[in-house]
Design an enzyme around this catalytic site. Structure first.
Site, PDB file in Angstrom:
ATOM      1  N   GLY A 184       0.634  -1.246   0.093  1.00  0.00           N
ATOM      2  CA  GLY A 184       0.057  -0.138  -0.624  1.00  0.00           C
ATOM      3  C   GLY A 184       0.678   1.080  -0.036  1.00  0.00           C
ATOM      4  N   TYR A 220      14.676  12.632   0.816  1.00  0.00           N
ATOM      5  CA  TYR A 220      13.534  12.828   0.970  1.00  0.00           C
ATOM      6  C   TYR A 220      14.096  14.602   0.674  1.00  0.00           C
ATOM      7  CZ  TYR A 220      10.824   9.372   2.046  1.00  0.00           C
ATOM      8  OH  TYR A 220       9.759   8.113   1.733  1.00  0.00           O
ATOM      9  N   ASP A 258       5.336  -6.976   5.636  1.00  0.00           N
ATOM     10  CA  ASP A 258       4.589  -5.450   5.316  1.00  0.00           C
ATOM     11  C   ASP A 258       5.151  -5.129   4.245  1.00  0.00           C
ATOM     12  OD1 ASP A 258       7.018  -4.467   5.934  1.00  0.00           O
ATOM     13  OD2 ASP A 258       6.568  -3.097   7.088  1.00  0.00           O
TER      14      ASP A 258
END
Length: 376
Positions: A184, A220, A258
């Site tokens: 996700g 980032y 995950d």
């Protein structure tokens, strides 16, 4: 922290098809209360405290997220659905099903709704015998002795015998799948759901080691400069983790991760220049041949705005520069990827926009049911 608690429940019935009553109640508890870990043999005893048909009694071990008071409310509702009609009359009576909480995670509780450990369990052989069968080493919370000693000290001389019939342990997620991968967008709850399922059903969890990547905070701040080393380092680490952990996992051990290694392609497609991506894809295709494929691939679909809110809430410093446009690109690439994923991998998409499976138990149970009932 494991938020699941172990509880032992006593089930009894002396009306109608008693085997069917027990099995259907077991199935309801499995669907609505939690994972059933053990079921005792069926024991037959005369009715206690009144004249009636003989009872069939069992004890079950359950893993649940519900608090004792909520658990009691849920169990009373199951009794009612099974056809039990309670009256205000004192004393014992025939019943199609009776469910009692015997023990709850070694806790002592005394509320208006429930008293734990059950105040009369030590007086009743039809409770202690099936309980000791599946929990002989457990310690009674107030007596501070093993349940086997409690049974030895029980003065109940009621005749109790074993019924030669089998009750089925409801199939859980780990009975259907050996390996589940959850994917996700950033902030969609992948790790939370992985940990919840692993805590409840056992097995091995495989969590992405993003926090250890030295390029992530730099990326980032300056995506163009650090995109290629970031994606290459992630790919190397993911491949190493999959080959080291998954290949050594035995076929009968439940595994849930995950992320899946395809995540590398999703993100690199966004961050890399075309020529960089071409080289990256070549390396990926070579490595992917060695990676174990999941039995079920779950995609947590979430509006990027929700994901951004979750990112802000969890407060990781290096994630605070993530913007909505970046999350929208990730979502777009995932949706494209789902249309091209290997046909031999079962894919389940779960819309989580209106779900809070971390804090709302009903939402979590809904997600579990979707996973357990899913048919490719």
């Amino acid at each position: 922290m494991n938020i699941f608690k172990t509880t032992y429940l006593s089930l009894g019935t002396n009306q109608g098809d008693k085997i069917k009553n027990l099995q259907s109640t077991i199935d309801l508890i499995s669907n609505e209360i939690g994972c059933i870990l053990k079921i005792s043999s069926i024991y037959e005893t005369p009715s206690w405290g009144f004249s009636g048909n003989n009872f069939y009694n069992i004890t079950i071990k359950v893993n649940t997220r519900y608090s004792p008071n909520t658990l009691m409310t849920k169990l009373l509702a199951i009794e009612e659905r099974q056809g039990r009609k309670r009256t205000n009359a004192d004393g014992y009576a025939n019943r199609i099903i009776d469910i009692d909480i015997l023990l709850y995670d070694n806790q002592t509780i005394n509320s208006e709704k429930v008293v734990i450990p059950h105040p009369r369990m030590l007086l009743r052989k039809f409770v202690l015998v099936p309980l000791v069968e599946i929990a002989e080493k457990e310690i009674h919370p107030t007596k501070k002795i093993q349940l086997t000693a409690c049974l030895e000290g029980c003065e109940d001389d009621t005749k109790i015998s074993t019924i030669k019939a089998n009750l089925s342990l409801p199939k859980s997620i780990r009975d259907r799948y050996d390996y589940i991968a959850i994917e996700g967008n950033i902030g969609a709850g992948k790790t939370s759901l992985t940990e919840l399922i692993t805590n409840q059903f056992g097995g091995q969890s495989l969590l992405e080691r993003f926090a250890d990547n030295p390029f992530l905070p730099k990326f980032y701040k300056n995506q163009e400069r650090y995109a290629f080393p970031l994606e290459m380092s992630f790919l190397a680490d993911r491949f190493q983790q999959f080959t080291n952990e998954i290949t050594k996992t035995s076929t009968d051990k439940f595994l849930i991760s995950d992320y899946y290694i395809f995540k590398s392609l999703i993100f690199s497609k966004i961050t890399l220049q075309n020529d960089e991506y071409a080289v990256y894809k070549q390396i990926f295709d070579i490595l992917y041949k060695e990676v174990k494929k999941p039995d079920l691939y779950i995609y947590l679909y979430q509006d990027p705005k929700h994901s951004l809110n979750n990112i802000k809430k969890r407060g990781r410093s290096y994630e605070q520069d993530i913007d909505l446009i970046y999350l929208e690109k990730i979502q777009e690439n995932y949706l494209k990827h789902l249309k091209t994923i290997d046909t031999d991998i079962a894919v389940l998409t779960i819309n989580t926009n209106d779900l809070d499976f971390v804090n709302n138990i009903e939402d979590y149970n809904h997600v579990l049911k979707l996973i357990k009932d899913y048919k490719k």
